[in-house]
Design an enzyme around this catalytic site. Structure first.
Site, PDB file in Angstrom:
ATOM      1  CB  SER A 122      -0.911  -0.006   1.231  1.00  0.00           C
ATOM      2  OG  SER A 122      -0.146  -0.224   2.417  1.00  0.00           O
ATOM      3  CD  GLU A 123       4.648  -0.319   1.285  1.00  0.00           C
ATOM      4  OE1 GLU A 123       5.092  -1.063   2.164  1.00  0.00           O
ATOM      5  OE2 GLU A 123       3.954  -0.754   0.322  1.00  0.00           O
TER       6      GLU A 123
END
Length: 266
Positions: free
Chosen positions: A135-136
């Site tokens: 999800s970065e």
């Protein structure tokens, strides 16, 4: 005592490292990372440990990095920020190179850095409704410290998709991609699903298991050439002359369990 992380015996030969921050979905910060590094060092020196299980309490394995910690780190100096990031990199390396077998039990969400922890473990069992996410990029970040382990687990082609899209990866897809080895059946607990793998691991020689992990780590992607072949011969010759191999071969010929196998492991 740091109650956010527990190192506890679970069964003969089996110890658990438990993320215990269910109120924040087991998100990790600098304090938890430091505690995990210390407890992995402690676990590596436990004479009765033959398997380390990484798990967590609550609904989710881990939401990844604690956003309050990430926001705080944004105000660090460049040197402080680098030192902070290096601690997470050290944790991942310690878990990846843990001398004994490691098994991750994953329920709920395993996002961001938590997916990196999963990728560092030798075996992964996930609940049927588990989900994973790199999800970065949704936060304007990149999965840098976990990348070596995620790339190894997923391969660069699939990593291109999931690192760039930040899509959710359902448990069944994670199994197909090779990130997860085994899925629990609906209604089956993670402990029940993992039990056959744990029994299989505990039947094997502890020295041989550590040597097999090192073999995989050091032989993967090396060219098959003279030095590699010579190295492989040296490793088996050294183990074959050792006490554990002598006990294992003797037990097999005498049709009895080896000394390291608990009578209940069948």
């Amino acid at each position: 005592m740091n109650e956010s992380l527990l190192l506890r015996p679970a069964a003969p030969g089996v110890w658990e490292l438990v993320l215990n921050r269910p109120g924040c979905h087991n998100a990790f910060d600098d304090a938890l990372i430091a505690a995990m590094i210390q407890q992995l060092d402690n676990a590596a020196h436990l004479l009765d440990l033959r398997l380390l299980v990484l798990r967590s309490t609550g609904r989710h394995f881990s939401a990844g990095a604690d956003l309050a910690w990430m926001q705080r780190a944004a105000g660090y100096s460049r040197r402080q920020n680098l030192a902070d990031a290096e601690q997470l990199a050290l944790l991942l390396r310690r878990l990846d190179q843990f001398p004994g077998p490691t098994l991750a039990l994953v329920q709920g969400a395993a996002y961001g850095g938590a997916l990196g922890l999963v990728a560092c473990c030798d075996l992964v069992v996930a609940a049927a409704d588990a989900r994973f996410c790199l999800s970065e990029v949704r936060l304007g970040l990149i999965p840098a410290t976990i990348a070596p382990y995620v790339l190894r687990a997923l391969g660069p082609r699939q990593a291109r998709r999931y690192m760039l899209t930040a899509e959710l990866i359902p448990a069944r897809e994670a199994e197909r991609l090779g990130l997860v080895h085994l899925l629990a059946e609906p209604g089956q607990s993670l402990d029940e699903a993992a039990a056959p793998l744990i029994r299989a691991l505990l039947r094997n020689g502890p020295v041989a298991l550590a040597a097999a992990k090192q073999l995989i780590r050091e032989f993967a992607y090396r060219p098959i050439n003279g030095p590699l072949i010579e190295d492989s011969a040296r490793r088996i010759a050294e183990l074959r002359a050792g006490a554990e191999a002598q006990e294992g071969i003797g037990a097999f010929l005498q049709k009895r369990p080896p000394a390291w196998e608990d009578e209940d492991v069948h």
